[in-house]
Design an enzyme around this catalytic site. Sequence first.
Site, PDB file in Angstrom:
ATOM      1  N   TYR A   1       0.812  -1.204   0.000  1.00 18.02           N
ATOM      2  CA  TYR A   1       0.000   0.000   0.000  1.00 18.02           C
ATOM      3  C   TYR A   1       0.856   1.268   0.000  1.00 18.02           C
ATOM      4  CZ  TYR A   1      -4.303  -2.699   0.692  1.00 18.02           C
ATOM      5  OH  TYR A   1      -5.375  -3.551   0.533  1.00 18.02           O
TER       6      TYR A   1
ATOM      7  N   HIS B   1      -9.095  -7.670  -1.627  1.00 12.64           N
ATOM      8  CA  HIS B   1      -8.177  -6.915  -2.488  1.00 12.64           C
ATOM      9  C   HIS B   1      -8.102  -7.608  -3.839  1.00 12.64           C
ATOM     10  CE1 HIS B   1      -4.654  -4.965  -4.147  1.00 12.64           C
ATOM     11  NE2 HIS B   1      -4.247  -6.170  -4.497  1.00 12.64           N
TER      12      HIS B   1
END
Length: 134
Positions: free
Chosen positions: A51, A117
Amino acid sequence: MAIEKTFIMIKPDAVRDRKIGEIVARIERSGLVIERMEMTTLERATVEEHYAHLADKPFFGGLCDFMTSGPVVKMVVSGLSAVAKMRTLMGATNPLDAAPGTIRGDFAVDVNANVIHGSDCLENAEIEIKRFFG
Ligand code: DAT
Ligand code: MG
């Protein structure tokens, strides 16, 4: 359309809420193929790298706390246009915007814990498969 591989992860909230089976069933029902699948608890450094594009956001610390709060199920999923197809199955990032019938629309209520995700493009899919499966 080409056969692609994408990286998918069932996040700790969905594992905790015993949604693995329902999510896997939706992926398989769509015609995509699960090529690899493993339950694991992520290292914080791996999450921070994954991230990194969000490192300057106020929610970054909480996101890393969440993603390391329990096991995830990581997968390589393949099929025709697998990257875009999975993004469609997943629904919008914020569950408030995710349509009913999508995984996030049906299983998530909070952007801080949005169940799944999936890689956002083919280039990132390759990077993420290497990052999480070596
Ligand atoms: P996606 O997961 O749909 O690819 P992203 O890459 O922009 O979305 O963000 C990664 C994750 O970060 C997302 O799944 C949940 C979290 N996130 C994104 N925006 C957020 C926000 N405004 N508040 C809290 N968490 C957020
Ligand atoms: Mg993303």
